[in-house]
Design a protein around this motif. Structure first.
Motif, PDB file in Angstrom:
ATOM      1  N   GLY A 116       0.815  -1.206   0.000  1.00 47.47           N
ATOM      2  CA  GLY A 116       0.000   0.000   0.000  1.00 47.47           C
ATOM      3  C   GLY A 116       0.848   1.256   0.000  1.00 47.47           C
ATOM      4  O   GLY A 116       0.568   2.212  -0.737  1.00 47.47           O
ATOM      5  N   LEU A 117       1.914   1.276   0.799  1.00 46.92           N
ATOM      6  CA  LEU A 117       2.798   2.437   0.841  1.00 46.92           C
ATOM      7  C   LEU A 117       3.495   2.631  -0.494  1.00 46.92           C
ATOM      8  O   LEU A 117       3.644   3.774  -0.978  1.00 46.92           O
ATOM      9  N   SER A 118       3.925   1.534  -1.114  1.00 41.91           N
ATOM     10  CA  SER A 118       4.601   1.624  -2.412  1.00 41.91           C
ATOM     11  C   SER A 118       3.667   2.197  -3.472  1.00 41.91           C
ATOM     12  O   SER A 118       4.061   3.067  -4.265  1.00 41.91           O
ATOM     13  N   LEU A 119       2.437   1.724  -3.496  1.00 46.82           N
ATOM     14  CA  LEU A 119       1.480   2.237  -4.473  1.00 46.82           C
ATOM     15  C   LEU A 119       1.142   3.702  -4.200  1.00 46.82           C
ATOM     16  O   LEU A 119       0.968   4.496  -5.137  1.00 46.82           O
ATOM     17  N   LEU A 122       3.877   5.722  -5.564  1.00 47.86           N
ATOM     18  CA  LEU A 122       3.809   5.708  -7.025  1.00 47.86           C
ATOM     19  C   LEU A 122       2.758   6.675  -7.537  1.00 47.86           C
ATOM     20  O   LEU A 122       3.014   7.463  -8.464  1.00 47.86           O
ATOM     21  N   PHE A 123       1.581   6.636  -6.943  1.00 47.98           N
ATOM     22  CA  PHE A 123       0.498   7.520  -7.401  1.00 47.98           C
ATOM     23  C   PHE A 123       0.846   8.989  -7.149  1.00 47.98           C
ATOM     24  O   PHE A 123       0.534   9.852  -7.974  1.00 47.98           O
ATOM     25  N   VAL A 124       1.504   9.264  -6.023  1.00 45.05           N
ATOM     26  CA  VAL A 124       1.904  10.639  -5.735  1.00 45.05           C
ATOM     27  C   VAL A 124       2.960  11.111  -6.730  1.00 45.05           C
ATOM     28  O   VAL A 124       2.914  12.242  -7.235  1.00 45.05           O
ATOM     29  N   ALA A 125       3.922  10.228  -7.040  1.00 43.69           N
ATOM     30  CA  ALA A 125       4.978  10.595  -7.983  1.00 43.69           C
ATOM     31  C   ALA A 125       4.416  10.830  -9.389  1.00 43.69           C
ATOM     32  O   ALA A 125       4.929  11.674 -10.132  1.00 43.69           O
ATOM     33  N   THR A 210      -4.742   4.003  -0.691  1.00 43.31           N
ATOM     34  CA  THR A 210      -4.929   4.484  -2.068  1.00 43.31           C
ATOM     35  C   THR A 210      -6.274   5.143  -2.323  1.00 43.31           C
ATOM     36  O   THR A 210      -6.525   5.582  -3.440  1.00 43.31           O
ATOM     37  N   SER A 211      -7.139   5.207  -1.334  1.00 46.98           N
ATOM     38  CA  SER A 211      -8.446   5.827  -1.549  1.00 46.98           C
ATOM     39  C   SER A 211      -8.376   7.326  -1.322  1.00 46.98           C
ATOM     40  O   SER A 211      -7.426   7.845  -0.731  1.00 46.98           O
TER      41      SER A 211
END
Length: 271
Positions: A116-119, A122-125, A210-211
């Motif tokens: 979850g932290l990795s995703l 990724l979404f923030v980047a 991620t929500s």
């Protein structure tokens, strides 16, 4: 070779194991029919809390979000997982196969907090706003590996001569897959889809990372509500979730039995 008898010790161990697993679930189901608002005091049998769910708009919205996320992510995971399993089984040894296999199985054993932290990073980047689609992508990432394992086991047991016969008759690879392979592995694909749906609908950790606004899932809503105290409505909603999971597992079991019967008929041949 003598058969082992069912002793009292085996029966006691089985009973304790089942009680440890299912007594808490039974209490949730029982207290969802409690007429009293106090969940620790039995006030008689009532179905009023199931009716109250119909007027709970946040809970209905969260349930609808969970169903949509689970449905879409299960479709994506089933397609990608089936193709992945087919590549691993049918193309034999290829360069970096071990690395590819390890990367496929990693989401199954890696803590969901790390995933979850990795995703999230990724979404923030990528500058993506967190919401419905980011949760769907996260759940697809989690469930794809489970689908691939289920389908891979079925493909490994499939008689490859059937596909070769279709190729000998002039069928191109895509047509042979769609007309021969896919119908034979359809029960495994269905079982993988149901497993992916259950895992997605039940997920809390990945969805929490991620929500975003307007994409609260049902497990997230239940968890946030429980922190303020368990209510009979939460018990009723949890009971409905249990019923959905049981139904999904029953369908998966029936699909597995159908797969076994179909495999036996194919091996016996006509007549």
């Amino acid at each position: 070779m003598s058969r082992r008898r069912f002793t009292w010790f085996n029966g006691l161990a089985l009973a304790l194991g089942l009680a440890f697993l299912y007594v808490p679930l039974a209490l949730v189901v029982a207290y969802s029919f409690n007429a009293s608002r106090l969940v620790t005091v039995w006030g008689g049998f009532s179905t009023q809390w199931y009716g109250a769910l119909l007027g709970n708009e946040p809970l209905k919205q969260a349930a609808w979000t969970s169903l949509r996320v689970a449905g879409l992510s299960s479709v994506f995971a089933t397609v990608l997982g089936t193709l992945t399993a087919y590549a691993l089984v049918r193309y034999g040894r290829f360069r970096a196969r071990t690395l590819f296999t390890g990367m496929l199985y990693a989401p199954m054993v890696m803590p969901e907090v790390i995933t979850g932290l990795s995703l999230l990073l990724l979404f923030v980047a990528m500058g993506l706003d967190r919401g419905f689609w980011t949760v769907t992508v996260a759940h697809t990432t989690l469930t794809l590996a489970f689908v691939a394992v289920v389908v891979q086991a079925r493909l490994a047991d499939l008689d490859r001569s059937l596909e070769e016969a279709a190729a000998d008759l002039g069928a191109p690879p895509m047509r042979a897959f769609l007309t021969v392979t896919l119908p034979l592995i359809a029960p495994a694909v269905a079982a993988g889809f149901l497993l992916a749906f259950t895992l997605s609908f039940d997920d809390l950790v990945l969805a929490s990372f991620t929500s975003g606004p307007g994409s609260t899932t049902l497990p997230m809503l239940i968890y946030s509500s429980v922190r303020l105290g368990v209510t009979p409505e939460i018990n009723a909603a949890s009971t409905l979730m249990i019923a959905l999971v049981v139904l999904t597992l029953a369908l998966a079991a029936l699909s597995s039995r159908w797969r076994g019967a179909r495999t036996r008929r194919v091996r016996r041949g006509p007549g």
